[in-house]
Design a protein around this motif. Structure first.
Motif, PDB file in Angstrom:
ATOM      1  N   LEU A   1      13.746   7.242  20.418  1.00 21.52           N
ATOM      2  CA  LEU A   1      13.387   6.601  21.799  1.00 21.52           C
ATOM      3  C   LEU A   1      11.718   7.005  22.598  1.00 21.52           C
ATOM      4  CD1 LEU A   1      15.226   5.136  23.194  1.00 21.52           C
ATOM      5  CD2 LEU A   1      15.360   7.080  24.895  1.00 21.52           C
TER       6      LEU A   1
ATOM      7  N   SER B   1      10.838  -2.154  23.293  1.00 21.07           N
ATOM      8  CA  SER B   1      11.987  -1.364  23.542  1.00 21.07           C
ATOM      9  C   SER B   1      13.152  -2.994  22.768  1.00 21.07           C
ATOM     10  CB  SER B   1      11.969  -1.936  24.924  1.00 21.07           C
ATOM     11  OG  SER B   1      12.123  -3.234  25.056  1.00 21.07           O
TER      12      SER B   1
ATOM     13  N   GLY C   1      15.634  -0.508  29.087  1.00 20.37           N
ATOM     14  CA  GLY C   1      13.908  -1.241  28.658  1.00 20.37           C
ATOM     15  C   GLY C   1      13.383  -1.288  29.743  1.00 20.37           C
TER      16      GLY C   1
ATOM     17  N   MET D   1      12.507   2.144  30.322  1.00 22.04           N
ATOM     18  CA  MET D   1      11.397   2.134  29.593  1.00 22.04           C
ATOM     19  C   MET D   1       9.732   2.177  29.495  1.00 22.04           C
ATOM     20  SD  MET D   1      14.361   2.223  25.689  1.00 22.04           S
ATOM     21  CE  MET D   1      12.109   2.744  25.054  1.00 22.04           C
TER      22      MET D   1
ATOM     23  N   ILE E   1       7.606   4.277  32.141  1.00 29.06           N
ATOM     24  CA  ILE E   1       7.957   5.189  32.255  1.00 29.06           C
ATOM     25  C   ILE E   1       6.512   5.910  31.624  1.00 29.06           C
ATOM     26  CG2 ILE E   1       8.429   5.992  29.757  1.00 29.06           C
ATOM     27  CD1 ILE E   1       9.857   7.776  33.071  1.00 29.06           C
ATOM     28  N   GLU E   2       5.673   5.279  30.274  1.00 29.18           N
ATOM     29  CA  GLU E   2       4.369   5.986  30.402  1.00 29.18           C
ATOM     30  C   GLU E   2       3.136   6.245  31.221  1.00 29.18           C
ATOM     31  OE1 GLU E   2       2.692   6.543  26.248  1.00 29.18           O
ATOM     32  OE2 GLU E   2       3.007   3.963  26.958  1.00 29.18           O
TER      33      GLU E   2
ATOM     34  N   GLY F   1      20.012   7.468  23.941  1.00 33.53           N
ATOM     35  CA  GLY F   1      19.644   9.309  23.685  1.00 33.53           C
ATOM     36  C   GLY F   1      18.605   9.066  24.877  1.00 33.53           C
ATOM     37  N   PHE F   2      18.710   8.367  26.110  1.00 31.65           N
ATOM     38  CA  PHE F   2      17.975   8.575  26.798  1.00 31.65           C
ATOM     39  C   PHE F   2      17.367  10.326  27.851  1.00 31.65           C
ATOM     40  CE2 PHE F   2      16.110   4.529  29.737  1.00 31.65           C
ATOM     41  CZ  PHE F   2      16.721   4.347  28.262  1.00 31.65           C
TER      42      PHE F   2
ATOM     43  N   ALA G   1      16.743  13.007  26.223  1.00 33.31           N
ATOM     44  CA  ALA G   1      15.623  13.939  25.742  1.00 33.31           C
ATOM     45  C   ALA G   1      14.249  13.113  26.477  1.00 33.31           C
ATOM     46  CB  ALA G   1      15.067  13.123  24.761  1.00 33.31           C
ATOM     47  N   ILE G   2      14.170  11.913  26.880  1.00 30.23           N
ATOM     48  CA  ILE G   2      12.740  11.083  27.671  1.00 30.23           C
ATOM     49  C   ILE G   2      12.626  11.941  29.306  1.00 30.23           C
ATOM     50  CG2 ILE G   2      11.480   9.303  28.393  1.00 30.23           C
ATOM     51  CD1 ILE G   2      11.610   8.793  25.285  1.00 30.23           C
ATOM     52  N   TYR G   3      14.360  11.798  29.601  1.00 30.95           N
ATOM     53  CA  TYR G   3      14.284  11.105  31.170  1.00 30.95           C
ATOM     54  C   TYR G   3      15.390  12.736  32.029  1.00 30.95           C
ATOM     55  CZ  TYR G   3      13.384   6.640  30.414  1.00 30.95           C
ATOM     56  OH  TYR G   3      11.996   5.175  30.082  1.00 30.95           O
TER      57      TYR G   3
END
Lengths: 145, 122
Positions: free
Chosen positions: A99, A108, B63, B66, B69-70, B96-97, B99-101
């Motif tokens: 991810l 995505s 999506g 995703m 976010i950057e 696996g969100f 891990a990022i959020y």
């Protein structure tokens, strides 16, 4: 009912507007096959992902094309086949990145395939360029013995 | 008929709370995308996405999280996700969100999280 196979088919124009209809269709088939609420939800989502790929990538929003969803079940297995006549988009060809890498690359694509593989017992493709493409998914039915 | 989807916006101090209501799929994802883009365009990058009323999400909806976010973090903000029902949370977890959020149980917790961790590295 025994082991008699039951078959259901839905044919809809290739539009994301019809995803709700597709989900309702497979949800009803799943319930009839004896899936529990949790597994019906997984089936709905997996088929949504497959049809979204067809509508957006294989058919590229061409409303003149159809999406065909065929569902078959017997006492052991529920099988769903999504058929299209598009460009043979195979999500399995998408690079498998984690991810973090996808976010960094602003990508995505391929998420749907991960979801399908996580939720269904089997996922496979048969792609015939210029003809029909079939994505097959299998959910094993957990019946009491 | 498509399943319904709506985004309800609320300002809480300098945080924008976007409450998702209904079914987020490839058909409705552009609506959510516009809602986040509107926040960024207005210079509001501290976003809480409240999923208490979100009944369904597919990867098209994920999506959207995703894709922004950057940019949001580069501007010093973040997207904190809260109050997901278990059926929806399961899909975030499969991909696996976590891990990022920052994904928390309640809106209050999301607001507090902005005090502790205003932004994160992507």
């Amino acid at each position: 009912m025994g082991s008699i196979e039951q078959r259901f088919t839905l044919l809809v124009p290739s539009s994301t507007e019809n995803l709700a209809l597709i989900r309702d269709f497979v949800s009803n088939v799943g319930l009839q096959a004896g899936l529990g609420e949790d597994d019906v939800a997984k089936l709905e989502l997996a088929v949504d992902e497959a049809c979204t790929n067809v509508i957006e990538h294989a058919h590229r929003g061409d409303l003149s094309k159809d999406v065909v969803v065929r569902a078959t079940f017997d006492e052991r297995t529920l099988r769903v086949e999504v058929v299209d006549t598009g460009e043979g988009f195979d999500p399995a060809t998408q690079p498998q990145e984690n991810l973090e890498q996808m976010v960094a690359k602003h990508r995505s694509g391929g998420l749907g395939l991960r979801v399908m593989k996580s939720l269904m017992d089997e996922v496979s493709y048969e792609i015939v360029p210029g003809d029909t493409n079939r994505l097959r998914m299998v959910k094993k039915l957990r019946k009491e013995v | 008929m498509p399943h319904p989807f709506a985004v309800h916006r609320l300002q809480e101090g300098d945080l924008s709370v976007l409450s998702l209501d209904g079914y987020l799929d490839a058909h409705t994802a552009p609506h959510f995308e516009r809602a986040i883009q509107d926040e960024i365009d207005a210079g509001r990058v501290r976003l809480v996405v409240d999923g208490a009323q979100l009944k369904y999400i597919s990867s098209a909806g994920l999506g959207v999280f995703m894709s922004f976010i950057e940019e949001v973090r580069e501007k010093g903000g973040d997207i904190k996700i809260c109050s997901l029902v278990p059926k929806v949370r399961q899909i975030f977890d499969i991909l696996g969100f976590q891990a990022i959020y920052d994904m928390v149980e309640s809106r209050d917790e999301a607001v507090r999280r902005f005090v502790d961790v205003p932004t994160r590295e992507v």
